[in-house]
Design an enzyme around this catalytic site. Structure first.
Site, PDB file in Angstrom:
ATOM      1  N   ARG A   1       0.642  -1.275  -0.121  1.00  0.00           N
ATOM      2  CA  ARG A   1      -0.050   0.057  -0.018  1.00  0.00           C
ATOM      3  C   ARG A   1       0.806   1.251  -0.116  1.00  0.00           C
ATOM      4  O   ARG A   1       0.377   2.373  -0.175  1.00  0.00           O
ATOM      5  CB  ARG A   1      -1.093  -0.244   1.187  1.00  0.00           C
TER       6      ARG A   1
ATOM      7  N   LYS B   1     -10.318 -18.729   0.377  1.00  0.00           N
ATOM      8  CA  LYS B   1     -11.314 -18.869   1.445  1.00  0.00           C
ATOM      9  C   LYS B   1     -11.071 -18.111   2.728  1.00  0.00           C
ATOM     10  O   LYS B   1      -9.943 -17.766   3.146  1.00  0.00           O
ATOM     11  CB  LYS B   1     -11.588 -20.498   1.543  1.00  0.00           C
TER      12      LYS B   1
ATOM     13  N   LYS C   1      -2.487 -30.514  -1.727  1.00  0.00           N
ATOM     14  CA  LYS C   1      -1.403 -31.626  -0.956  1.00  0.00           C
ATOM     15  C   LYS C   1      -1.282 -32.891  -1.977  1.00  0.00           C
ATOM     16  O   LYS C   1      -2.232 -33.232  -2.124  1.00  0.00           O
ATOM     17  CB  LYS C   1      -1.895 -31.760   0.520  1.00  0.00           C
TER      18      LYS C   1
ATOM     19  N   GLU D   1      -5.489 -28.669  15.133  1.00  0.00           N
ATOM     20  CA  GLU D   1      -4.036 -27.790  15.318  1.00  0.00           C
ATOM     21  C   GLU D   1      -3.932 -27.645  16.727  1.00  0.00           C
ATOM     22  O   GLU D   1      -4.705 -27.696  17.656  1.00  0.00           O
ATOM     23  CB  GLU D   1      -4.724 -26.321  14.833  1.00  0.00           C
TER      24      GLU D   1
ATOM     25  N   ASP E   1     -14.728 -21.720   9.149  1.00  0.00           N
ATOM     26  CA  ASP E   1     -13.201 -21.356   8.657  1.00  0.00           C
ATOM     27  C   ASP E   1     -12.728 -22.905   8.308  1.00  0.00           C
ATOM     28  O   ASP E   1     -11.879 -22.962   7.396  1.00  0.00           O
ATOM     29  CB  ASP E   1     -12.518 -21.086  10.062  1.00  0.00           C
TER      30      ASP E   1
ATOM     31  N   HIS F   1     -12.458 -26.781   3.961  1.00  0.00           N
ATOM     32  CA  HIS F   1     -11.441 -28.045   3.939  1.00  0.00           C
ATOM     33  C   HIS F   1     -12.062 -29.424   3.903  1.00  0.00           C
ATOM     34  O   HIS F   1     -11.866 -30.418   3.274  1.00  0.00           O
ATOM     35  CB  HIS F   1     -10.461 -27.716   5.091  1.00  0.00           C
TER      36      HIS F   1
ATOM     37  N   LYS G   1      -8.911 -26.298  17.450  1.00  0.00           N
ATOM     38  CA  LYS G   1      -7.542 -25.530  17.917  1.00  0.00           C
ATOM     39  C   LYS G   1      -7.159 -25.987  19.344  1.00  0.00           C
ATOM     40  O   LYS G   1      -7.965 -26.490  20.049  1.00  0.00           O
ATOM     41  CB  LYS G   1      -8.003 -24.217  17.638  1.00  0.00           C
TER      42      LYS G   1
END
EC number: 1.1.1.49
Length: 490
Positions: free
Chosen positions: A45, A146, A180, A214, A233, A238, A337
Site C-alpha cells: 500500500r 477462502k 497437497k 491444530e 473456517d 477443507h 484448535k
C-alpha cells in the site's frame, strides 16, 4: 513446460504472501518450474514498503523455508523475478496505471494471474478496478482465498460481484488442502488399485474419520476468527472438500469438469442436518486453559480478551451420504484448535471379518484400517492382523505397514500445496479448484447448522492440549466407534 506468466499478488506484504506464497514460488524456481520471463508482482500500500520489499522477502524466505532450502545463489536469481508495486486495492488511483504500464510492456498474450490475498469483502472492489483500468485480458485468471462469505447469501453476493468481471472458467477458488500431494494420492490409491476400489463402499467399510487438528490458538486472527469459528473456517471448505474426494464416484476422466461434477454429487447427497438433528449429530467446543506439550496455554476467551463468546473452536460431526455406495456408513468430521497434536488425516476403518475362525484366546481381532496422513508427516498406513512370530502359540496382533512418503521421495522434492496450485492457475488447470456450484451447495448444508446454534446452546468446554470435549467421544460411542488419535495408536 509452463509458458512465462505474470502473477500479481494483491496483499503481497501480508502474512499469507510472506509465509506461504513467496516460499512456494521460490521452490518452483528451484525445481525449474518458474519459466524465464515470468514475473512475480507483490503489491503493497505504501511506497516505503515497496522500496524495502526485496529485503522483506529475503528475510521471509530465510524464516519460512525448510532447513536446507535457502541458499544465497538461488535467492539472488529468484529475486530477479520479483517486481514489487504500490497498489490500493480499494481505490482506483494512479498507482494502478503504473501496474498497467508494467504489465502492458510485456507480451499481452502472457498469462496474468491475479492472486487476491485479501479479505473477501474487497474481492469485488478489486475486480472492478482491474476491469476499470483494463488490466483483465482474455488470458487472465483470478485466484481467491477462502472463506468466501460467512453464509450462503454473502457468498453469493461475493461470487456474483467477481462474476461481473471474470467468467467462471477464469475464477480459481483455492483450498490449499486440495493441493497437497497426499490428497491427490488419495485419488491414485482409489482409482488405480483394485485392492481399494473394490472395497470402497458400505459393504466393506464400517466408518470413515476425517480429522484436521491444530495445536495453535488464535495467533493474529482473533478479529476474524471470532466472527467465523471452526465451522465456517474449516468445515465449510477443507473438511467438506476432503469428504468429497473420499466419497465421490470415479470421474469419467481426470479433468476439471468431471471431478467437480462428482464432488458436487457428494455434497448434494449429504443428509441435511437441521433443528434437533444438529443437536444430535454435531458437537461444538471451545478451549479453556490447559497443558499443551508441558506448557500451560491460555483459553480462548483469554486470547480473545473478551468476557464471553459462543464461537466454537472445535467441531465434531456425524454425517451421512445418502446414496447407494455409502448408505449406513457414518462419516465423522472433526477439527479443533489447541488440540493434543497437529495432524490432518483420513482414517478408513473396515468392517470386522464376518466369521471369526479363531478362539478368543488368540487375542482380539481388530478391523483393518487405512490411514492417509496429510500433515505433518505425509504417510500411508495400512493396519492388518498377523500372527506373532515370536510366539509358538497362535497369537494374533495388529501390525502396521507404514509408507513414509517424505522418505520415499528424498530427491530434494518438497511437497507444497500452494506451489502446486499457483502453478496450476498459471497453466489454466482448474482441476483442483472449487466451482461456484460447490460453494453454493456447501453453504446450503452449513447454513441450517449456524441457524440452530444461533437459536440454542453454547459450546462444550475442553482443555487445551486434549482431543476435544468428552461429548465428541460420546458421539462416536453411540455407534460403538472411537476416534483414531495420532500418537495414541499405530
Amino acid at each position: 513446460m509452463l509458458n512465462p506468466f505474470d502473477i500479481i499478488i494483491f496483499g503481497g506484504g501480508g502474512d499469507l504472501a510472506l509465509r506461504k506464497l513467496l516460499p512456494a514460488m521460490y521452490r518452483a524456481y528451484q525445481e525449474g518450474n518458474l519459466p524465464q520471463g515470468s514475473r512475480i508482482l507483490p503489491t503493497v500500500r505504501e511506497q516505503s514498503k515497496c522500496d524495502e520489499y526485496i529485503d522483506t522477502a529475503h528475510k521471509a524466505l530465510q524464516e519460512f523455508l525448510s532447513e536446507g532450502e535457502y541458499n544465497a545463489k538461488d535467492w539472488k536469481s529468484f529475486s530477479d523475478f520479483l517486481v514489487p508495486v504500490v497498489s490500493n486495492v480499494t481505490e482506483a488511483d494512479d498507482n494502478w496505471d503504473v501496474l498497467k504500464k508494467i504489465l502492458d510492456e510485456d507480451d499481452n498474450d502472457k498469462s496474468r494471474v491475479f492472486y487476491l490475498s485479501l479479505p473477501p469483502a474487497v474481492y469485488g472492489t478489486c475486480c472492478e478496478i482491474l476491469s476499470t483500468k483494463k488490466l483483465i485480458t482474455a488470458n487472465s485468471r483470478v485466484v481467491v482465498e477462502k472463506p468466501i462469505g460467512y453464509c450462503g447469501e454473502s457468498a453469493e453476493v461475493i461470487n456474483a460481484k467477481i462474476a461481473q468481471y471474470f467468467n467462471e472458467e477464469q475464477i480459481f477458488r483455492i483450498d490449499h488442502y486440495l493441493g497437497k500431494e497426499t490428497v491427490q494420492n488419495l485419488m491414485a490409491l482409489r482409482f488405480s488399485n483394485s485392492l481399494f476400489e473394490n472395497m470402497w463402499d458400505a459393504k466393506s467399510i464400517d466408518n470413515i474419520q476425517i480429522s484436521l487438528s491444530e495445536t495453535v490458538g488464535l495467533e493474529s486472527r482473533a478479529g476474524f476468527y471470532d466472527k467465523a469459528g471452526a465451522l465456517r473456517d474449516m468445515v465449510q471448505n477443507h473438511l467438506l472438500q476432503l469428504l468429497c474426494l473420499v466419497a465421490m464416484e470415479s470421474p469419467h476422466k481426470l479433468n476439471a469438469n468431471s471431478i467437480r461434477n462428482e464432488k458436487l454429487k457428494v455434497l448434494e447427497a449429504l443428509r441435511p442436518l437441521e433443528g434437533t438433528d444438529v443437536d444430535n449429530h454435531i458437537i461444538r467446543g471451545q478451549y479453556v486453559p490447559g497443558d499443551l506439550n508441558g506448557k500451560i496455554v491460555p483459553g480462548y476467551l483469554e486470547e480473545l480478551n473478551e468476557g464471553a463468546s459462543k464461537t466454537e473452536t472445535f467441531v465434531a460431526i456425524r454425517a451421512h451420504i445418502d446414496n447407494w455406495r455409502w448408505a449406513g456408513v457414518p462419516f465423522y468430521l472433526r477439527t479443533g484448535k489447541r488440540m493434543a497434536k497437529r495432524c490432518a488425516e483420513i482414517v478408513v476403518e473396515y468392517k470386522k471379518v464376518s466369521h471369526n475362525v479363531y478362539e478368543d484366546s488368540v487375542g482380539n481381532i481388530e478391523p483393518n484400517r487405512l490411514v492417509i496422513r496429510l500433515q505433518p508427516q505425509e504417510s500411508i498406513q495400512l493396519t492388518l492382523m498377523s500372527k506373532r512370530l515370536d510366539n509358538l502359540d497362535m497369537q494374533l496382533e495388529p501390525v502396521t505397514m507404514n509408507i513414509e512418503l517424505s522418505q520415499a521421495y528424498s530427491n530434494g522434492f518438497h511437497s507444497d500445496a500452494y506451489k502446486r496450485l499457483m502453478l496450476d492457475a498459471a497453466a489454466n488447470n482448474p482441476s483442483l479448484f472449487i466451482h461456484r456450484d460447490e460453494v453454493r451447495q456447501a453453504w446450503k448444508w452449513i447454513d441450517p447448522i449456524i441457524e440452530r446454534w444461533q437459536e440454542k446452546g453454547k459450546p462444550s468446554l475442553y482443555r487445551a492440549g486434549s482431543w476435544g470435549p468428552e461429548d465428541a467421544d460420546e458421539l462416536l460411542a453411540e455407534n460403538n466407534h472411537v476416534w483414531f488419535n495420532t500418537g495414541d495408536k499405530a
